[in-house]
Design a protein around this motif. Sequence first.
Motif, PDB file in Angstrom:
ATOM      1  N   ASP A 104       0.856  -1.197   0.000  1.00 56.32           N
ATOM      2  CA  ASP A 104       0.000   0.000   0.000  1.00 56.32           C
ATOM      3  C   ASP A 104       0.888   1.242   0.000  1.00 56.32           C
ATOM      4  O   ASP A 104       1.004   1.965   1.002  1.00 56.32           O
ATOM      5  CB  ASP A 104      -0.935   0.009   1.206  1.00 56.32           C
ATOM      6  N   THR A 105       1.523   1.505  -1.122  1.00 58.68           N
ATOM      7  CA  THR A 105       2.499   2.592  -1.197  1.00 58.68           C
ATOM      8  C   THR A 105       1.857   3.972  -1.201  1.00 58.68           C
ATOM      9  O   THR A 105       2.570   4.979  -1.174  1.00 58.68           O
ATOM     10  CB  THR A 105       3.373   2.425  -2.452  1.00 58.68           C
ATOM     11  N   HIS A 106       0.521   4.018  -1.234  1.00 55.04           N
ATOM     12  CA  HIS A 106      -0.171   5.309  -1.217  1.00 55.04           C
ATOM     13  C   HIS A 106      -0.554   5.738   0.201  1.00 55.04           C
ATOM     14  O   HIS A 106      -1.143   6.803   0.378  1.00 55.04           O
ATOM     15  CB  HIS A 106      -1.454   5.229  -2.066  1.00 55.04           C
ATOM     16  N   VAL A 107      -0.218   4.940   1.198  1.00 53.07           N
ATOM     17  CA  VAL A 107      -0.626   5.238   2.582  1.00 53.07           C
ATOM     18  C   VAL A 107       0.307   6.255   3.232  1.00 53.07           C
ATOM     19  O   VAL A 107      -0.129   7.180   3.907  1.00 53.07           O
ATOM     20  CB  VAL A 107      -0.679   3.938   3.413  1.00 53.07           C
ATOM     21  N   TRP A 108       1.620   6.067   3.033  1.00 49.93           N
ATOM     22  CA  TRP A 108       2.597   6.938   3.677  1.00 49.93           C
ATOM     23  C   TRP A 108       3.247   7.858   2.657  1.00 49.93           C
ATOM     24  O   TRP A 108       3.629   7.427   1.566  1.00 49.93           O
ATOM     25  CB  TRP A 108       3.677   6.102   4.379  1.00 49.93           C
TER      26      TRP A 108
END
Length: 326
Positions: free
Chosen positions: A297-301
Motif C-alpha cells: 500500500d504505497t499510497h498510505v505513507w
Amino acid sequence: MSHIDLIIIGGGPIGIACGLEAKKNGIDYRIIEKGPIVNSLFNYPINMQFFSSSEKLEIDDIPFISKEAKPKRNEALEYYRRIVTSNDLHINLFEKVIAVKKQEEIFYIETDKERYTASFIVVATGFYDIPNTMDVPGESLSKVSHYYKDPHFYAKQKLAVVGASNSAVDAALECYRKGAEVTMIVRGPEIGKRVKYWVRPDILNRIEEGSIKVFYNACVTEIVSDKIKITVPEGDISIENDYVLALTGYKPNFEFLQKIGIQLSDDHKLYPQYEEKSMETNIKNLYLAGVICGGMDTHVWFIENSRIHAKTIIQDILLKQGLFKK
C-alpha cells in the motif's frame, strides 16, 4: 571496521529527517544512500509536480519556499540538497547496503564499499526502485520502460502508456503535448480516483475529444517490436506501437527486508511488522521509517505524514540510552 551508533539506510527526505534528528540529539549517525541525495526524487520525471504543498514537504521545520503552492521536482531537489549541505549531515552517497546481520546486540552492515557495526538501524529505503511488472512476453524489450523521464524522447512516436495513476496520466499528457500519438491502456473502468484534482479534468477532456486514445478494462498480453497486444471486453486487439511506458506502480524491496529478518504479513499487502509508538520492528533496535512501512500500500505513507517517524525513532533510541527527558 568502524562502529557507528546509528546507521540510516536511505538518503531520501525521511532518511535525511532521521539524520537531522540524530544530529540535534548528539547521536553518532551515518546515512548510507545508494545513489545521489534523495535518489528517488532525482529519478522522478523532469517536470513532475507534487500533490502536496511545499509546507507539507518540509522537514525539521525548515521552510520550503516554492514558486507555486505545489512545488516541482527541481525545487524539491534544491530544498533537500541544501538541508544536507548546510547542516553538514554525515551521508555516504553512491554506496549500496548489501547485507545487515545482527549478532547479540550488534548489527553488522556490509556495503559495496565498506563494513560497519552499529547499535541501531533505521531502514528508510522507500519504494521507487522495483517496478510492478506486467509479466507478459516482450516486457524485457528495449522499447519498454517502467520509468518516465522526459516527453521529448517520444515526439512523433506511437506511445502506449499502461496505467491510470498520477504518473501514467502525467506522462500521457506531457507526451501528447510534445507530439506523441498516445494510447492509454487502463486495467480498470476509469482513470484513477487519486489522480491530482487539477490534472484529472485535463486527461478526461483529452480522452473525450479523441486527442488521447484509451482502452478501459484492458490487459496487456504481449509486446512485440512494432505492436502491443491487449485484451478488452470485446476481444483481442493489436495496436501499432513504437514505445511502451508501463507505469504500473512500484514496490519496496521486500527481499532485502526479509533477508534482514523483518517479518511481513502473510497476505498480498506484505505489511512489515513494527510498533507504531516506536517504529521498532520485530528485531530489537531496528526501525522502519517512511513509505516502506505501508508494504504494497504505497499510497498510505508520504513525506507529509511520515516525517514524524524521525522524532519517534530518535526519542525511542534516547530512551534506551537513558538520555531522553520528557
